[in-house]
Design a protein around this motif. Structure first.
Motif, PDB file in Angstrom:
ATOM      1  N   VAL A  68      10.869  12.025   6.269  1.00  0.00           N
ATOM      2  CA  VAL A  68      11.380  10.401   6.420  1.00  0.00           C
ATOM      3  C   VAL A  68      12.240  11.264   8.346  1.00  0.00           C
ATOM      4  O   VAL A  68      12.599  11.644   8.138  1.00  0.00           O
ATOM      5  CB  VAL A  68      12.454   9.427   5.629  1.00  0.00           C
ATOM      6  CG1 VAL A  68      12.753   8.870   6.392  1.00  0.00           C
ATOM      7  CG2 VAL A  68      12.259   9.424   4.567  1.00  0.00           C
ATOM      8  N   ASP A  69      11.828  10.321   8.704  1.00  0.00           N
ATOM      9  CA  ASP A  69      11.834  10.861  10.353  1.00  0.00           C
ATOM     10  C   ASP A  69      13.943  10.338  10.351  1.00  0.00           C
ATOM     11  O   ASP A  69      14.070   9.375   9.554  1.00  0.00           O
ATOM     12  CB  ASP A  69      11.947   9.985  11.499  1.00  0.00           C
ATOM     13  CG  ASP A  69      12.094  10.576  12.210  1.00  0.00           C
ATOM     14  OD1 ASP A  69      11.318  11.049  13.653  1.00  0.00           O
ATOM     15  OD2 ASP A  69      12.639   9.513  13.424  1.00  0.00           O
ATOM     16  N   ASP A  70      14.330  11.538  10.681  1.00  0.00           N
ATOM     17  CA  ASP A  70      16.031  11.713  10.573  1.00  0.00           C
ATOM     18  C   ASP A  70      16.884   9.864  11.378  1.00  0.00           C
ATOM     19  O   ASP A  70      17.289   9.768  11.181  1.00  0.00           O
ATOM     20  CB  ASP A  70      16.711  12.838  11.382  1.00  0.00           C
ATOM     21  CG  ASP A  70      16.365  14.039   9.509  1.00  0.00           C
ATOM     22  OD1 ASP A  70      15.894  14.103   8.336  1.00  0.00           O
ATOM     23  OD2 ASP A  70      16.401  14.949  10.204  1.00  0.00           O
ATOM     24  N   SER A  81       0.720  -1.297  -0.277  1.00  0.00           N
ATOM     25  CA  SER A  81      -0.059  -0.061  -0.097  1.00  0.00           C
ATOM     26  C   SER A  81       0.913   1.225   0.418  1.00  0.00           C
ATOM     27  O   SER A  81       0.573   1.881  -0.450  1.00  0.00           O
ATOM     28  CB  SER A  81      -0.563   0.408   1.483  1.00  0.00           C
ATOM     29  OG  SER A  81      -1.651  -0.935   1.495  1.00  0.00           O
ATOM     30  N   ALA A  82       1.904   1.250   1.260  1.00  0.00           N
ATOM     31  CA  ALA A  82       2.973   2.709   1.094  1.00  0.00           C
ATOM     32  C   ALA A  82       3.292   2.254   1.549  1.00  0.00           C
ATOM     33  O   ALA A  82       4.024   1.538   2.914  1.00  0.00           O
ATOM     34  CB  ALA A  82       1.560   3.747   1.775  1.00  0.00           C
ATOM     35  N   PRO A  83       4.318   3.189   1.640  1.00  0.00           N
ATOM     36  CA  PRO A  83       5.643   3.273   3.510  1.00  0.00           C
ATOM     37  C   PRO A  83       4.581   3.543   4.232  1.00  0.00           C
ATOM     38  O   PRO A  83       4.049   4.374   4.816  1.00  0.00           O
ATOM     39  CB  PRO A  83       6.102   4.956   2.914  1.00  0.00           C
ATOM     40  CG  PRO A  83       6.259   4.445   1.345  1.00  0.00           C
ATOM     41  CD  PRO A  83       4.890   4.747   1.219  1.00  0.00           C
ATOM     42  N   LEU A  84       5.782   2.904   5.958  1.00  0.00           N
ATOM     43  CA  LEU A  84       4.186   2.951   6.968  1.00  0.00           C
ATOM     44  C   LEU A  84       4.508   4.632   7.553  1.00  0.00           C
ATOM     45  O   LEU A  84       6.126   5.184   7.120  1.00  0.00           O
ATOM     46  CB  LEU A  84       5.137   2.151   7.714  1.00  0.00           C
ATOM     47  CG  LEU A  84       4.770   0.543   7.493  1.00  0.00           C
ATOM     48  CD1 LEU A  84       5.046  -0.380   8.673  1.00  0.00           C
ATOM     49  CD2 LEU A  84       3.373   0.601   7.340  1.00  0.00           C
ATOM     50  N   LEU A 143      10.020   2.144   5.122  1.00  0.00           N
ATOM     51  CA  LEU A 143      10.657   3.708   5.430  1.00  0.00           C
ATOM     52  C   LEU A 143      10.211   4.407   4.182  1.00  0.00           C
ATOM     53  O   LEU A 143       9.496   5.297   3.546  1.00  0.00           O
ATOM     54  CB  LEU A 143      11.644   4.224   6.104  1.00  0.00           C
ATOM     55  CG  LEU A 143      12.309   4.464   7.233  1.00  0.00           C
ATOM     56  CD1 LEU A 143      13.194   4.375   7.511  1.00  0.00           C
ATOM     57  CD2 LEU A 143      11.050   5.152   7.708  1.00  0.00           C
ATOM     58  N   THR A 144      10.715   3.344   2.882  1.00  0.00           N
ATOM     59  CA  THR A 144      11.364   3.674   2.139  1.00  0.00           C
ATOM     60  C   THR A 144      10.208   3.033   0.502  1.00  0.00           C
ATOM     61  O   THR A 144       9.857   3.489  -0.301  1.00  0.00           O
ATOM     62  CB  THR A 144      12.350   3.486   1.238  1.00  0.00           C
ATOM     63  OG1 THR A 144      12.581   2.776   0.885  1.00  0.00           O
ATOM     64  CG2 THR A 144      13.232   4.849   2.460  1.00  0.00           C
ATOM     65  N   ARG A 145       9.490   1.693   1.308  1.00  0.00           N
ATOM     66  CA  ARG A 145       9.212   0.732  -0.076  1.00  0.00           C
ATOM     67  C   ARG A 145       9.849   0.806  -0.864  1.00  0.00           C
ATOM     68  O   ARG A 145       9.234   0.744  -2.416  1.00  0.00           O
ATOM     69  CB  ARG A 145       7.841   0.615  -0.571  1.00  0.00           C
ATOM     70  CG  ARG A 145       6.599   0.305  -0.783  1.00  0.00           C
ATOM     71  CD  ARG A 145       4.883   1.032  -1.433  1.00  0.00           C
ATOM     72  NE  ARG A 145       4.304   0.177  -2.339  1.00  0.00           N
ATOM     73  CZ  ARG A 145       4.406  -0.119  -3.363  1.00  0.00           C
ATOM     74  NH1 ARG A 145       5.505   0.608  -4.298  1.00  0.00           N
ATOM     75  NH2 ARG A 145       3.422  -0.863  -3.808  1.00  0.00           N
TER      76      ARG A 145
END
Length: 624
Positions: A308-310, A196-199, A276-278
């Motif tokens: 994206v969370d660093d 579906s998507a990156p989380l 994070l990226t799929r």
């Protein structure tokens, strides 16, 4: 289930057995966890083959081809009757021969084949003794890794961590080795989740923490996975994560490795990167696109997606073996787990809050649970549901005779209100008495409008100094381990014995289990906090005090006359706070109801299923 191999092993066509989507079945009752003991003549082969995989067959030495310049071609020789012919190579073991209705161990009835290939099969079966669904993995007993699979399954069955799909049974029958596993109908594997998507960040945090902690526990027990892929990690519809195939996958596929801890750490990093990226680090697999590289170096998650969370991105790269800002790569799951535990917990957004998601129309929405964060295709619009509403125009003014009538009625009402207010003011004018508001007429009211209510006292948690189990209608059951309830170690515990009926404690005169604690000095006690061994309906705790007791701790239940509070819970943590603090040095913690426990839970060993519980850590809430 919405697809994916939720209860099976790897879905590789050539070397694995893929569990197709199972149909929902009753799996609510916890398994017993009993595993048959190994036969004596198999003891040497039943060591867990996890960190050191099955050895591969060494290829035969190459024979020089006849007729080369260095050697003349030998004359053909006839084979005489006295000469033994060259032995033929051993035939590969036949694939499992089972069908629907086959019964294993006179207990497990095969119902539906989920996957099949040349080396193994996976079935949904029914445990006829416990009347529940189970998963059964079947391999030929004569296979290259058959003995290793049995040893690995028996080792994995000893893991009581709920983050692993539990191995319930393992044995050999009629030339087949079967491994019985916990059945989970309400789960999707990560291959399905990543479609579906990156989380969102809080989901990546939960996934990373759960998998890293679980693998850290496994490696401390001497077990590894080495095939930790999206197909072998399940996301329950309640949000928890579980790992499929601990140790068994390693034995079945026979991978060699020199550093199992490093390989499993890299595997967790690949899952984090995909979340994070799929994108998949090792190429186009599991329905994911290949991760990009720049100058031979893997692109960081922040280079692929915005927002994206660093911190999670840095932990991911370190788990994959890269140094980040002079921070070294992680070498073990334990190091990764400790680093994740050291960062602030990432919580889901507030209800109605929209978080940044993928590019417009890039991925469809995946919502396995009602609380799943929504990714909209219209982008972030400051708190709406993803669509921009046009401004609402004001209604047109009323016109015609109806409008005139309404205006006239409103005017009359306004005039009447003005007359009424004027009459009220005139009737109270000149009374010669100063009128006070209702707040001032209240007795004891303050004249100061800035006076603040008293600040409630602050509290703190304190452990007891000592404790003693006392008789509550029956003799103490585990008195020597009371010290383990306040030693600061959650893995140690004090436990009760087992009741057949419950949850209320009521048999042979016993009405509960109690431990009295000495706090060392009198304190204003407000409540108690207990980490329990197991959850489930229902644990009930009552806290009582013995105010005015001297320097000797009373060990009679009748001395604890003041009840501070009582509370019940179905979980593994009970935090109870009473209405009023009680000044006391000695307190009684009394348990009068216990849940039914069917299997070992997180290191809490259950020898006979029944109503029972354990206390891991006990602290008290007192006024600071």
């Amino acid at each position: 289930m919405n697809g994916g191999s939720a209860n099976g092993d790897s879905a590789e066509t050539e070397v694995g057995a893929a569990d197709a989507t199972p149909v929902a079945d009753d799996a609510a009752e916890a398994p017993s966890g009993d595993v048959p003991a190994a036969a004596a003549n198999d003891a040497a082969e039943d060591e867990p083959a996890t960190h050191q995989r099955a050895k591969r067959t060494k290829p035969a030495a190459t024979t020089p081809r006849a007729g080369t310049p260095s050697e003349p071609e030998p004359a053909a020789q006839k084979t005489t009757g006295s000469e033994s012919a060259e032995p033929a190579p051993a035939a590969a073991p036949a694939p499992p021969r089972v069908s629907r209705g086959t019964r294993l161990a006179d207990r497990y009835r095969l119902e539906h084949r989920l996957s099949q290939n040349g080396r193994s099969e996976t079935w949904r079966a029914v445990d006829e003794k416990l009347r529940r669904a189970v998963g059964v993995h079947i391999v030929p007993a004569g296979g290259e890794h058959g003995r290793a699979v049995i040893a690995a399954a028996r080792a994995a069955a000893l893991m009581g961590d709920p983050r692993f799909v539990q191995v319930l049974d393992c044995a050999e029958q009629d030339g087949l080795i079967y491994v019985v596993k916990e059945w989970l109908p309400d789960a999707d594997n990560l291959t399905k989740v990543f479609e579906s998507a990156p989380l969102p960040p809080h989901e990546v945090y939960e996934l990373s923490r759960a998998i890293a902690q679980a693998m850290s526990v496994a490696h401390r027990a001497g077990l590894s996975h080495l095939r930790l892929t999206p197909e072998n990690v399940l996301r329950m519809h309640t949000g928890q994560y579980k790992i499929v195939g601990l140790a068994v996958e390693a034995a079945l596929y026979g991978h060699d490795t020199t550093d199992a801890a490093r390989d499993d750490t890299h595997a967790v990093g690949r899952l984090m990167y995909a979340a994070l990226t799929r994108r998949w680090v090792e190429g186009t697999e599991y329905g994911l696109q290949a991760a990009p590289f720049t100058g031979g170096r893997l692109c960081a998650p922040g280079q692929i997606r915005a927002g994206v969370d660093d911190t999670l991105a840095a932990l991911t790269m370190r788990a994959l073996g890269h140094e980040v800002k002079h921070e070294p790569a992680f070498g073990t799951p334990g190091e990764l787990s400790a680093a994740i535990g050291a960062i602030p917990e990432i919580h889901p957004p507030e209800q109605g809050e929209i978080v940044g998601g993928p590019e417009q129309d890039e991925y469809p929405v995946y919502t396995p649970t009602p609380t799943r964060t929504v990714y909209t295709s219209g982008g972030y619009n400051g708190g709406s549901n993803g669509t921009i509403r046009p401004p609402v125009a004001p209604p047109p003014p009323l016109g015609g005779r109806f409008g005139a009538a309404v205006k006239g009625a409103v005017a009359v009402l306004v005039v009447l209100a003005i007359v009424l207010v004027t009459w009220q003011v005139a009737s109270h004018a000149g009374d010669g008495e100063e009128k006070e508001g209702p707040l001032k007429r209240q007795s004891g009211a303050s004249n100061s409008p800035t006076e603040k209510p008293p600040t409630p006292p602050t509290t703190k948690e304190v452990p007891p100094k000592t404790g003693t189990e006392i008789s509550i209608g029956g003799a103490p059951t585990d008195a020597e381990n009371v010290v383990k309830t306040h030693d600061g170690k959650r893995e140690t515990y004090w436990q009760t014995n087992m009741m057949k009926d419950g949850p209320k404690v009521d048999y042979n005169g016993r009405t509960g289990y109690g431990i009295v604690y000495d706090l060392g000095e009198p304190m204003d006690v407000r409540g108690v906090n207990i980490a329990l061994g197991a959850g489930g309906p229902t644990t009930t705790i009552t806290l009582k005090a013995a105010p005015g007791a001297g320097s000797t701790m009373p060990t009679n239940q009748d001395a604890y006359k003041v009840t501070i509070g009582s509370k019940s819970t179905d979980g593994t943590q009970l935090n109870m706070t009473g209405d009023n603090p009680t000044k006391t040095r000695y307190v009684l913690v009394l348990m009068t109801a216990m849940p039914k426990v069917l299997q070992d839970v997180d290191g809490y060993h259950i020898y006979t299923p029944g109503h029972q519980n354990a206390w891991r850590e006990v602290t008290f809430t007192v006024n600071d």
